[in-house]
Design a protein around this motif. Structure first.
Motif, PDB file in Angstrom:
ATOM      1  N   LYS A  63      -0.126  -3.201  -7.510  1.00  0.00           N
ATOM      2  CA  LYS A  63       0.078  -3.075  -6.081  1.00  0.00           C
ATOM      3  C   LYS A  63       0.281  -4.859  -5.277  1.00  0.00           C
ATOM      4  O   LYS A  63      -0.927  -4.603  -5.276  1.00  0.00           O
ATOM      5  CB  LYS A  63      -0.550  -2.011  -5.470  1.00  0.00           C
ATOM      6  N   SER A  64       0.345  -4.677  -4.697  1.00  0.00           N
ATOM      7  CA  SER A  64       0.628  -6.513  -4.243  1.00  0.00           C
ATOM      8  C   SER A  64       1.332  -6.089  -2.376  1.00  0.00           C
ATOM      9  O   SER A  64       1.947  -5.264  -2.589  1.00  0.00           O
ATOM     10  CB  SER A  64       1.655  -6.961  -4.979  1.00  0.00           C
ATOM     11  N   HIS A  65       0.846  -7.000  -1.717  1.00  0.00           N
ATOM     12  CA  HIS A  65       0.974  -6.755  -0.297  1.00  0.00           C
ATOM     13  C   HIS A  65       0.690  -8.379   0.189  1.00  0.00           C
ATOM     14  O   HIS A  65      -0.018  -9.155   0.421  1.00  0.00           O
ATOM     15  CB  HIS A  65       0.033  -6.575   0.445  1.00  0.00           C
ATOM     16  N   GLY A  66       2.255  -8.405   0.404  1.00  0.00           N
ATOM     17  CA  GLY A  66       2.902 -10.015   0.819  1.00  0.00           C
ATOM     18  C   GLY A  66       3.335 -10.040   2.408  1.00  0.00           C
ATOM     19  O   GLY A  66       3.816  -8.989   2.860  1.00  0.00           O
ATOM     20  N   TYR A  67       3.041 -10.725   2.865  1.00  0.00           N
ATOM     21  CA  TYR A  67       2.923 -10.940   4.145  1.00  0.00           C
ATOM     22  C   TYR A  67       3.065 -12.263   4.617  1.00  0.00           C
ATOM     23  O   TYR A  67       2.435 -13.154   4.195  1.00  0.00           O
ATOM     24  CB  TYR A  67       1.757 -10.399   5.232  1.00  0.00           C
ATOM     25  N   GLY A  68       3.667 -12.760   6.152  1.00  0.00           N
ATOM     26  CA  GLY A  68       3.337 -14.352   6.055  1.00  0.00           C
ATOM     27  C   GLY A  68       3.961 -14.352   8.062  1.00  0.00           C
ATOM     28  O   GLY A  68       3.781 -12.778   8.855  1.00  0.00           O
ATOM     29  N   GLU A  69       3.768 -15.184   8.650  1.00  0.00           N
ATOM     30  CA  GLU A  69       4.401 -15.174  10.131  1.00  0.00           C
ATOM     31  C   GLU A  69       4.681 -14.583  10.775  1.00  0.00           C
ATOM     32  O   GLU A  69       4.690 -13.556  11.642  1.00  0.00           O
ATOM     33  CB  GLU A  69       4.819 -16.503  10.183  1.00  0.00           C
ATOM     34  N   ASN A  70       5.896 -14.326  10.292  1.00  0.00           N
ATOM     35  CA  ASN A  70       7.232 -13.370  10.767  1.00  0.00           C
ATOM     36  C   ASN A  70       7.291 -12.072  10.535  1.00  0.00           C
ATOM     37  O   ASN A  70       6.496 -11.994   9.291  1.00  0.00           O
ATOM     38  CB  ASN A  70       8.566 -13.669  10.648  1.00  0.00           C
ATOM     39  N   GLU A  71       6.974 -11.015  11.334  1.00  0.00           N
ATOM     40  CA  GLU A  71       6.458  -9.766  11.018  1.00  0.00           C
ATOM     41  C   GLU A  71       7.445  -9.211   9.902  1.00  0.00           C
ATOM     42  O   GLU A  71       7.511  -7.820   8.997  1.00  0.00           O
ATOM     43  CB  GLU A  71       6.697  -8.864  12.315  1.00  0.00           C
ATOM     44  N   GLY A  72       8.965  -9.277   9.737  1.00  0.00           N
ATOM     45  CA  GLY A  72       9.501  -8.485   9.177  1.00  0.00           C
ATOM     46  C   GLY A  72       9.738  -9.347   7.548  1.00  0.00           C
ATOM     47  O   GLY A  72      10.175  -8.619   6.978  1.00  0.00           O
ATOM     48  N   MET A  76      -0.892   0.035   5.847  1.00  0.00           N
ATOM     49  CA  MET A  76       0.052   0.994   5.348  1.00  0.00           C
ATOM     50  C   MET A  76       0.028   0.220   2.621  1.00  0.00           C
ATOM     51  O   MET A  76       0.337   1.072   2.479  1.00  0.00           O
ATOM     52  CB  MET A  76       1.207   0.657   5.131  1.00  0.00           C
ATOM     53  N   PHE A  77      -0.554  -1.286   3.681  1.00  0.00           N
ATOM     54  CA  PHE A  77      -0.896  -0.776   1.601  1.00  0.00           C
ATOM     55  C   PHE A  77      -2.265  -0.099   1.130  1.00  0.00           C
ATOM     56  O   PHE A  77      -1.958   0.810   0.077  1.00  0.00           O
ATOM     57  CB  PHE A  77      -1.274  -2.541   1.760  1.00  0.00           C
ATOM     58  N   GLU A  78      -2.964  -0.070   2.068  1.00  0.00           N
ATOM     59  CA  GLU A  78      -4.394   0.373   1.636  1.00  0.00           C
ATOM     60  C   GLU A  78      -4.357   1.872   1.490  1.00  0.00           C
ATOM     61  O   GLU A  78      -4.350   2.250   0.405  1.00  0.00           O
ATOM     62  CB  GLU A  78      -5.299   0.693   2.869  1.00  0.00           C
ATOM     63  N   LYS A  79      -3.028   2.726   1.934  1.00  0.00           N
ATOM     64  CA  LYS A  79      -2.637   4.227   1.478  1.00  0.00           C
ATOM     65  C   LYS A  79      -1.017   4.129   0.260  1.00  0.00           C
ATOM     66  O   LYS A  79      -2.025   5.303   0.071  1.00  0.00           O
ATOM     67  CB  LYS A  79      -1.809   4.597   3.125  1.00  0.00           C
ATOM     68  N   ALA A  80      -0.827   2.791   0.695  1.00  0.00           N
ATOM     69  CA  ALA A  80      -0.247   3.068  -0.537  1.00  0.00           C
ATOM     70  C   ALA A  80      -1.123   2.925  -1.813  1.00  0.00           C
ATOM     71  O   ALA A  80      -1.055   3.887  -3.143  1.00  0.00           O
ATOM     72  CB  ALA A  80       0.546   1.448  -0.970  1.00  0.00           C
ATOM     73  N   VAL A  81      -2.499   2.346  -1.650  1.00  0.00           N
ATOM     74  CA  VAL A  81      -3.013   2.056  -2.622  1.00  0.00           C
ATOM     75  C   VAL A  81      -4.335   3.425  -3.140  1.00  0.00           C
ATOM     76  O   VAL A  81      -3.850   3.505  -4.178  1.00  0.00           O
ATOM     77  CB  VAL A  81      -3.792   0.988  -2.593  1.00  0.00           C
ATOM     78  N   MET A  82      -4.485   3.634  -2.269  1.00  0.00           N
ATOM     79  CA  MET A  82      -5.075   4.927  -2.019  1.00  0.00           C
ATOM     80  C   MET A  82      -4.024   6.534  -2.946  1.00  0.00           C
ATOM     81  O   MET A  82      -4.597   7.134  -3.522  1.00  0.00           O
ATOM     82  CB  MET A  82      -5.693   5.479  -0.587  1.00  0.00           C
ATOM     83  N   ASN A 128       4.441   4.266 -16.542  1.00  0.00           N
ATOM     84  CA  ASN A 128       3.348   4.881 -15.176  1.00  0.00           C
ATOM     85  C   ASN A 128       3.157   4.382 -13.725  1.00  0.00           C
ATOM     86  O   ASN A 128       2.293   4.273 -13.221  1.00  0.00           O
ATOM     87  CB  ASN A 128       1.496   5.380 -15.696  1.00  0.00           C
ATOM     88  N   LEU A 129       4.473   3.440 -13.785  1.00  0.00           N
ATOM     89  CA  LEU A 129       3.553   2.511 -12.943  1.00  0.00           C
ATOM     90  C   LEU A 129       4.435   3.308 -11.274  1.00  0.00           C
ATOM     91  O   LEU A 129       4.660   3.818 -11.820  1.00  0.00           O
ATOM     92  CB  LEU A 129       4.222   1.224 -12.825  1.00  0.00           C
ATOM     93  N   CYS A 130       3.380   3.303 -10.998  1.00  0.00           N
ATOM     94  CA  CYS A 130       2.747   4.109  -9.149  1.00  0.00           C
ATOM     95  C   CYS A 130       3.449   3.531  -8.513  1.00  0.00           C
ATOM     96  O   CYS A 130       2.973   2.021  -7.940  1.00  0.00           O
ATOM     97  CB  CYS A 130       1.545   4.152  -8.479  1.00  0.00           C
ATOM     98  N   THR A 131       5.029   3.178  -8.134  1.00  0.00           N
ATOM     99  CA  THR A 131       5.289   2.983  -6.890  1.00  0.00           C
ATOM    100  C   THR A 131       5.342   3.620  -5.876  1.00  0.00           C
ATOM    101  O   THR A 131       6.608   2.977  -4.655  1.00  0.00           O
ATOM    102  CB  THR A 131       6.568   2.302  -6.891  1.00  0.00           C
ATOM    103  N   ALA A 132       4.303   4.560  -5.371  1.00  0.00           N
ATOM    104  CA  ALA A 132       3.898   4.877  -4.089  1.00  0.00           C
ATOM    105  C   ALA A 132       3.857   3.751  -3.078  1.00  0.00           C
ATOM    106  O   ALA A 132       3.146   3.564  -3.377  1.00  0.00           O
ATOM    107  CB  ALA A 132       3.293   6.226  -4.055  1.00  0.00           C
ATOM    108  N   GLY A 133       4.399   4.117  -1.489  1.00  0.00           N
ATOM    109  CA  GLY A 133       4.545   3.619  -0.672  1.00  0.00           C
ATOM    110  C   GLY A 133       4.549   2.183  -0.339  1.00  0.00           C
ATOM    111  O   GLY A 133       4.661   1.441   0.378  1.00  0.00           O
TER     112      GLY A 133
END
Length: 169
Positions: free
Chosen positions: A141-150, A48-54, A32-37
């Protein structure tokens, strides 16, 4: 008669090989793991993370007892990059890449919205939201982010609380 016996033995061997050794709880979370977003790149912002969680139906909150002193095991790329994380009550923790044994120190905090926020020594940050929980297994659901936008991603994963799993047995 030999052909029937051979086919029967082959069928039994195939069926035995197909049976999963995972628990019903783990199977339920995985199936049942939701991978939407989910995805990566500069467009994978906090919004985008918030939208994916919702899009996955919202989230539950993490609490200290779920995290402190617990051995959390998870993986990326269909189990090929296994990781372990242990969080201490002073806001520090250890993140280990199990295949190489490389470890690094991290800091963590529970945010007001129930997110688990992790910060790595190199400046990388990672937010986790609990989507589902079944016994010692979590859909996150996770959101990873660094200094580089990519260097951004939204990722769904199954996390096993190894400490809790051991106490359930």
């Amino acid at each position: 008669m030999k052909l029937i016996t051979s086919v029967t033995l082959l069928s039994a061997a195939i069926l035995a090989g197909c049976q999963s050794t995972s628990s019903p709880e783990e199977q339920a979370i995985r199936s049942n793991l939701c991978t939407a977003g989910d995805g990566s790149g500069s467009s994978y912002t906090q919004e985008m993370f918030e939208k994916a969680v919702m899009g996955c139906g919202g989230y539950e909150i993490f609490v200290d007892d779920m995290l402190i002193g617990q051995e959390l095991v998870f993986s990326f790329n269909n189990g090929k990059k296994k990781r372990q994380m242990v969080l201490m009550d002073d806001g520090t923790g250890k993140y280990t890449k199990l295949e190489s044994g490389a470890s690094e120190n991290i800091t963590w905090e529970l945010q007001d919205n129930g997110n688990l926020h992790l910060a790595f020594e190199d400046g990388y940050k990672w937010d986790w939201r609990l989507i589902e929980e079944k016994g010692a297994f979590w859909g996150v659901k996770s959101h990873g982010y660094g200094e580089n936008e990519g260097d951004r991603d939204v990722l769904s994963m199954v996390v096993m609380n190894q400490t809790a799993l051991t106490s359930f047995e």
